[in-house]
Write a protein that holds these residues in place. Structure first.
Motif, short mmCIF file in Angstrom:
data_model
loop_
_atom_site.label_atom_id
_atom_site.label_comp_id
_atom_site.label_asym_id
_atom_site.label_seq_id
_atom_site.Cartn_x
_atom_site.Cartn_y
_atom_site.Cartn_z
N UNK A 49 -79.70 16.50 6.83
CA UNK A 49 -79.46 17.94 6.95
C UNK A 49 -77.97 18.27 6.82
N UNK A 50 -77.13 17.42 7.42
CA UNK A 50 -75.69 17.67 7.42
C UNK A 50 -75.14 17.56 6.00
N UNK A 51 -75.55 16.49 5.30
CA UNK A 51 -75.09 16.30 3.92
C UNK A 51 -75.58 17.45 3.04
N UNK A 52 -76.86 17.77 3.22
CA UNK A 52 -77.45 18.84 2.41
C UNK A 52 -76.78 20.17 2.68
N UNK A 53 -76.44 20.43 3.95
CA UNK A 53 -75.80 21.69 4.30
C UNK A 53 -74.50 21.90 3.56
N UNK A 54 -73.79 20.82 3.28
CA UNK A 54 -72.52 20.93 2.57
C UNK A 54 -72.72 21.02 1.06
N UNK A 55 -73.79 20.40 0.56
CA UNK A 55 -73.97 20.31 -0.88
C UNK A 55 -74.91 21.37 -1.46
N UNK A 56 -75.80 21.90 -0.65
CA UNK A 56 -76.79 22.85 -1.15
C UNK A 56 -76.12 24.12 -1.63
N UNK A 78 -76.27 27.20 8.28
CA UNK A 78 -76.46 25.81 7.86
C UNK A 78 -75.89 25.54 6.47
N UNK A 79 -76.13 26.47 5.54
CA UNK A 79 -75.67 26.28 4.16
C UNK A 79 -74.42 27.12 3.94
N UNK A 80 -73.30 26.59 4.30
CA UNK A 80 -72.05 27.36 4.28
C UNK A 80 -71.52 27.60 2.87
N UNK A 81 -71.97 26.80 1.91
CA UNK A 81 -71.48 26.94 0.54
C UNK A 81 -72.52 27.56 -0.38
N UNK A 82 -73.42 28.32 0.18
CA UNK A 82 -74.51 28.91 -0.59
C UNK A 82 -73.96 29.84 -1.68
N UNK A 83 -74.41 29.59 -2.92
CA UNK A 83 -73.93 30.38 -4.06
C UNK A 83 -75.05 31.18 -4.73
N UNK A 84 -76.28 30.70 -4.56
CA UNK A 84 -77.41 31.37 -5.22
C UNK A 84 -78.56 31.50 -4.24
N UNK A 85 -79.09 32.72 -4.10
CA UNK A 85 -80.18 32.98 -3.16
C UNK A 85 -81.24 33.83 -3.84
N UNK A 110 -72.52 39.23 5.18
CA UNK A 110 -71.38 38.99 6.05
C UNK A 110 -71.00 37.52 6.13
N UNK A 111 -72.01 36.62 5.99
CA UNK A 111 -71.78 35.20 6.21
C UNK A 111 -71.66 34.37 4.93
N UNK A 112 -72.28 34.83 3.85
CA UNK A 112 -72.29 34.03 2.63
C UNK A 112 -71.16 34.48 1.70
N UNK A 113 -69.97 34.05 2.01
CA UNK A 113 -68.80 34.51 1.26
C UNK A 113 -68.74 33.93 -0.15
N UNK A 114 -69.51 32.86 -0.41
CA UNK A 114 -69.48 32.22 -1.74
C UNK A 114 -70.60 32.69 -2.65
N UNK A 115 -71.44 33.63 -2.19
CA UNK A 115 -72.61 34.05 -2.94
C UNK A 115 -72.22 34.69 -4.27
N UNK A 116 -72.79 34.17 -5.37
CA UNK A 116 -72.51 34.74 -6.68
C UNK A 116 -73.77 35.21 -7.39
N UNK A 117 -74.97 34.78 -6.91
CA UNK A 117 -76.21 35.09 -7.62
C UNK A 117 -77.29 35.43 -6.60
N UNK A 118 -77.84 36.66 -6.68
CA UNK A 118 -78.84 37.12 -5.72
C UNK A 118 -80.01 37.75 -6.45
#
Length: 500
Positions: A49-56, A78-85, A110-118
């Motif tokens: 989960x920890x590895x995935x949280x950083x890479x997902x 959990x997914x701090x680097x989330x770019x696509x949702x 507010x939390x997904x600062x890296x989001x580029x695709x929604x």
């Protein structure tokens, strides 16, 4: 190392739903196409989960999300680097629990600062106030709204102003969007490269001309009016086959970057609207025209003269009424041989041709505006790799003979082509590069034709659907891969214009 290796093999999508357990191990469900279940001890699962949280970077969630807002808060943490949702509630019923609402949108904006695709699909709890939260997503590049019924132009304008990086916008079945301040703003900003508008009742095709200077940067554009029951039937309007909407340039904009253009189910008479775009596309590579009313040869010739990079053309035509100045009237499809000759002369790179004729009778070849002679000129002039002919009553065994000498043809699909017989199969079997053949509702091809194909030993793929004179036994072994169906499948119903 093993955990990291497993992550790389898994899908980039995460299915959010129940977790299954077996003894002290946890069974994790990844993606829509996970290769196999993975059983881990609790300690290893925590590390995973920890590895995935950083890479997902991308997740897709839906009805299995549970209490939507709380679950989404947890996911964002959990997914701090989330770019696509992608949030998809297709098939949702109240028993599945509450959908994501405006508060939930506020959470991830507010939390997904890296989001580029929604992508938001069938989200019935979200309205303009929730959509306005997306203005916080300054890095948002792509937004797709599919069947979000409460969204209006007010919420969309908030996105246009706040999402300064937006370059792709899709609006599908959003019926409350009407006034176009958002479109005019995006046009002045000039940042959009991709715009798709489908089945939005409040937006007419001539409204899109308000996009103004925004057309200059646009690379992909699709507009489809919401279909009506009578769309495929002959109306009472008569159109002028000599009318030239491109003779005077009354619209001051350019589409020099446009590569992909699709227009479907629109009426271009008496208002010109998007018809004028056809004469302004200098870089166009892919064109789809599906049931666009009142077009004529002048529209096609204007397009063909303005660009030379066209690689793919797909045209769906139905019967329309044309009247010339001398009073002669006829019922036929939009284009004649003049369009075909212009296409053949101007596009040395044309590789994909898909032609569909809806409502044309095999007993009235003149209902199709161009002839076999014109079509054969196209085949002989362009390096066509993929050819699809749907209800082409002008195409027969002589046409198949001409195709057999095509040095580039790899894929051929014939649908309701009744004039093609076993003789045509004998000709096409000798096509140098043909690998994929599909026959649908071609009832004059029999087991004899299959034997002709089998003797050539060339086909990699053969699809036979609803061809009443071809048996499964005859089709087997003709190609490396064979799909056979005696039934009239839904896909065929849709292909001939009778399905949704």
């Amino acid at each position: 190392t093993l955990l990291r290796s497993e992550l790389k093999e898994r899908s980039t999508l995460l299915r959010c739903g129940p977790r299954w357990s077996r003894g002290g191990d946890t069974l994790l469900s990844y993606g829509l196409h996970s290769p196999s279940p993975l059983f881990l001890s609790p300690g290893h699962a925590q590390e995973l989960y920890k590895i995935e949280g950083n890479q997902r970077g991308a997740i897709r969630v839906g009805s299995g999300l549970g209490t939507a807002t709380e679950a989404l808060t947890s996911l964002c943490a959990r997914f701090t680097n989330l770019r696509k949702l992608e949030i998809d509630y297709s098939g949702w019923i109240p028993e599945h629990g509450n959908q994501l609402d405006n508060k939930g949108l506020f959470v991830f904006s507010s939390h997904c600062s890296s989001l580029i695709d929604l992508t938001l699909s069938f989200c019935s709890y979200i309205d303009d106030s929730g959509l306005g939260c997306l203005a916080r997503c300054k890095k948002l590049v792509s937004l797709r709204l599919n069947s979000v019924p409460k969204i209006t132009s007010i919420g969309l304008f908030s996105v246009a102003v706040g999402c300064i990086s937006l370059s792709a916008l899709h609006l599908i079945d959003c019926e409350k969007i009407d006034s176009l301040e958002w479109l005019e703003y995006l046009g002045m900003d000039g940042s959009l490269e991709e715009l798709v508008v489908k089945n939005c009742k409040g937006i007419n095709h001539h409204d899109l001309l308000k996009f103004g200077s925004g057309w200059m940067k646009l690379q992909k554009f699709e507009f489809e009016r919401k279909r009506e029951r009578h769309d495929h039937y002959i109306g009472y309007d008569f159109y002028d086959p000599s009318y030239d909407a491109h003779s005077t340039d009354i619209y001051d904009f350019s589409c020099e970057s446009l590569k992909d253009l699709r227009l479907a189910h629109i009426k271009t008479w008496p208002e010109i609207g998007l018809r004028v775009v056809l004469g302004k596309c200098k870089a166009l590579e892919n064109l789809w025209l599906e049931y666009v009313y009142a077009l004529n040869d002048n529209d096609m010739i204007a397009l063909f003269r303005s660009c030379s990079n066209l690689k793919s053309i797909s045209v769906g035509l139905n019967l329309q009424r044309y009247c010339s100045e001398d009073g002669y009237c006829e019922t036929r499809t939009s284009f004649t041989d003049n369009s075909i000759y212009a296409l053949a002369l101007n596009y040395p790179m044309l590789q994909i041709v898909d032609l569909k004729f809806t409502g044309c009778s095999r007993d009235w070849p003149s209902e199709i505006g161009f002839t076999k002679k014109g079509f054969l000129a196209l085949i002989q002039s362009c390096p066509i790799r993929v050819l699809v002919l749907n209800t082409a009553n002008f195409f027969d065994d002589e046409g198949m003979k001409a195709l057999s000498s095509s040095p580039h043809l790899e894929t051929l699909e014939l649908i309701l082509c009744h004039a093609v017989t076993d003789a045509g199969m004998r000709f096409i079997a000798h096509t140098p590069c043909l690998s994929n053949l599909t026959l649908r509702a071609c009832h004059n091809v029999t087991d004899v034709g299959m034997a002709e194909l089998g003797r050539a030993h060339k086909l990699g793929s053969l699809v036979i659907e609803y061809c009443g004179e071809v048996s499964l036994q005859a089709a087997q072994g003709v190609a490396k891969s064979v799909h056979y169906s005696e039934d009239f499948p839904d896909s065929l119903m849709k292909a001939i214009g009778l399905g949704a």
